[in-house]
Design a protein around this motif. Sequence first.
Motif, PDB file in Angstrom:
ATOM      1  N   MET A   1      -2.691   0.294   0.598  1.00  0.00           N
ATOM      2  CA  MET A   1      -2.235   1.660   0.301  1.00  0.00           C
ATOM      3  C   MET A   1      -0.719   1.713   0.129  1.00  0.00           C
ATOM      4  O   MET A   1      -0.201   2.483  -0.691  1.00  0.00           O
TER       5      MET A   1
ATOM      6  N   GLY B   1      -6.381   5.803   6.906  1.00  0.00           N
ATOM      7  CA  GLY B   1      -6.000   6.417   5.640  1.00  0.00           C
ATOM      8  C   GLY B   1      -4.700   7.197   5.755  1.00  0.00           C
ATOM      9  O   GLY B   1      -3.839   7.132   4.870  1.00  0.00           O
ATOM     10  N   ARG B   2      -4.540   7.905   6.859  1.00  0.00           N
ATOM     11  CA  ARG B   2      -3.325   8.702   7.053  1.00  0.00           C
ATOM     12  C   ARG B   2      -2.111   7.779   7.270  1.00  0.00           C
ATOM     13  O   ARG B   2      -1.037   8.014   6.703  1.00  0.00           O
TER      14      ARG B   2
ATOM     15  N   SER C   1      -1.222   6.191   3.953  1.00  0.00           N
ATOM     16  CA  SER C   1      -0.506   7.126   3.081  1.00  0.00           C
ATOM     17  C   SER C   1       0.942   7.289   3.559  1.00  0.00           C
ATOM     18  O   SER C   1       1.877   7.313   2.742  1.00  0.00           O
TER      19      SER C   1
ATOM     20  N   ALA D   1      -1.168  13.265   4.580  1.00  0.00           N
ATOM     21  CA  ALA D   1      -2.556  13.606   4.234  1.00  0.00           C
ATOM     22  C   ALA D   1      -2.738  15.105   4.458  1.00  0.00           C
ATOM     23  O   ALA D   1      -3.457  15.529   5.357  1.00  0.00           O
TER      24      ALA D   1
ATOM     25  N   THR E   1      -7.605   5.079  -0.450  1.00  0.00           N
ATOM     26  CA  THR E   1      -7.877   5.225   0.981  1.00  0.00           C
ATOM     27  C   THR E   1      -9.192   4.533   1.346  1.00  0.00           C
ATOM     28  O   THR E   1      -9.949   4.111   0.462  1.00  0.00           O
TER      29      THR E   1
END
Lengths: 346, 346
Positions: A270, A312-313, A316, B230, B284
Amino acid sequence: MFRPGTRNLITDVPGFTVGHATDDRVVSGVTVLVCGGGRPAAVDVRGGGPGTRETDVLAPENLVGRAHAIVLAGGSVFGLAAADGVAASLSVNDVGLKLTQGSPAIPIVPAAVLHDLANGGDKAWGLDPPYRRLGVLALQAAGQEFSLGSVGAGRGAMAGVNKGGIGSASIDLGAGIVVGALVAVNSIGSAMMPGGTAYWAWPFELDAEFGGAGPPAAPLGAHPDNADPAPDDSRLLAAGRMQPGANTTLGVVACSAELTTVECKRVAMMAQDGIARAVRPAHTPFDGDTVFALSGCSAALDANHRRAAHVGRIGSAAADCLARAIARAVHHAGSNPTRSVEPPRR
Amino acid sequence: MFRPGTRNLITDVPGFTVGHATDDRVVSGVTVLVCGGGRPAAVDVRGGGPGTRETDVLAPENLVGRAHAIVLAGGSVFGLAAADGVAASLSVNDVGLKLTQGSPAIPIVPAAVLHDLANGGDKAWGLDPPYRRLGVLALQAAGQEFSLGSVGAGRGAMAGVNKGGIGSASIDLGAGIVVGALVAVNSIGSAMMPGGTAYWAWPFELDAEFGGAGPPAAPLGAHPDNADPAPDDSRLLAAGRMQPGANTTLGVVACSAELTTVECKRVAMMAQDGIARAVRPAHTPFDGDTVFALSGCSAALDANHRRAAHVGRIGSAAADCLARAIARAVHHAGSNPTRSVEPPRR
């Protein structure tokens, strides 16, 4: 609103330090990130001309999946020797894997290099390139504070037709979760949007950390380079930069959250999006773009949320930090009066 | 200045056609790109929850490295059956590999699917999902003109909390080199910048192709979501979207230039940067982001330049086209009066 950590450096993530060694005569150098013990680590290589060491040991399907330090170096293939110096120094200090009683500690020191061999510095090193020594010195210099711009692995770097260098940034996501990025920018692509006043990364800027110039002043559609997918090609060709391995963005992202090696791999993947957003074009055949991701393991993840949502957070946030770090690298390198704006024509 | 092709669609690249089949009761569909014979093709999978078929046959180290059609489909794993319908139909028309005299033609039909199972459509198909039939119909509908927005594989798609759909764009680089992109946008990330008035892809917009809104009206730093990596997580969690494979951006990029399979691979990798630039977050654990790249082989590359320089420029153009196609998908889906803005809460 989320804010950068206290230093706005990757060292805001507890347990990590960074050191530079710079050789102004060679116009090159080494930057090392020290992990304070073996930490879960992964790597994602996306450039067409990479130069790396100890990346296979970080593959999720392999055994170790941890690193004791990460080396970024100038010097192309010769820069890989910097990891030799770091590994030997760490081992002498008993940092590394302990497999058998009585054997030396075995530090895992993944490394990636960028090409700065044609930037006008003295590269007549023959059988004695300086990188092993620079690796030792960079490790000795490691601390929580470190310089940005034209230093360490970024000393001889170019970002397209602008001066490149070392950048870093961090963000505090609360609940003990801090994410940071370290980068050496030597990309063939540009960190500036067509017109040259705005950074591609401008939407991610916090606290005017790379000058606060904001979005482009004029509508971009009016700029003749707007639709050109490679607007600097002719200048880069003339500068001898259109060569495999002649350019590279090397990134390291770290977070305090306790992640596994496979979770670090997703964060590294990512984080590559941070390069995509801050540099255009990126991941070309001529770049060696490589991103390492590490977990400092100082903060547990909130067990009320799915781990994948956390990953995922964090991924990111890592992409955002890497984009910001790239713009900061170019910003700080450009304000260094010793910069050489173009490499010698060949 | 470079301009889009005459249709501003991937079908501006000679030799490619596109067809949709849409089932409004199921709220899903299939989109097929037809190659007019076996064409060099590669794929790059970067999402954490992909659903694919015939991707291994495109690996550069494997034998075939060509495709006769590419299928994008809704329906999650059930959508993979669309490629069965396309493969059977192509074979009946004698399109495919001819390995042994008397055996049917063997079409290579790589496919990737997106998840639209929870969008309120009738999914009670039991033993008879509609996707094989939709694949046959999409192939029959293939032509140089096709619709954008809430159709085909994008009929049931969401782009973060907005309606997703089908997008396409092209650019004419001169000397016979045309690059185009086709995309089905069902991302967990948003195509809109914080504030909701500007597309992330705004710097790449040509001829107001997705509304001409330009950059954000207010300074982004003032927006409370600016530093949130996010920002839509809580809404997406409530909508049941934080699931592996529940979201995906599926892209196809094509160029007229004669490229090898390995060169297509680099173009696919670079085109992923178009997703990174147009959607945040991207790649993600919950996305199945996949990009195919194809060569139409109708234009020779200028032999006076290094092939790698051509590939880098085409890859950068492919990334730009894919970013523009993503914004066009959301723009056209949003202007469709039959759209459902949020999937049902579970």
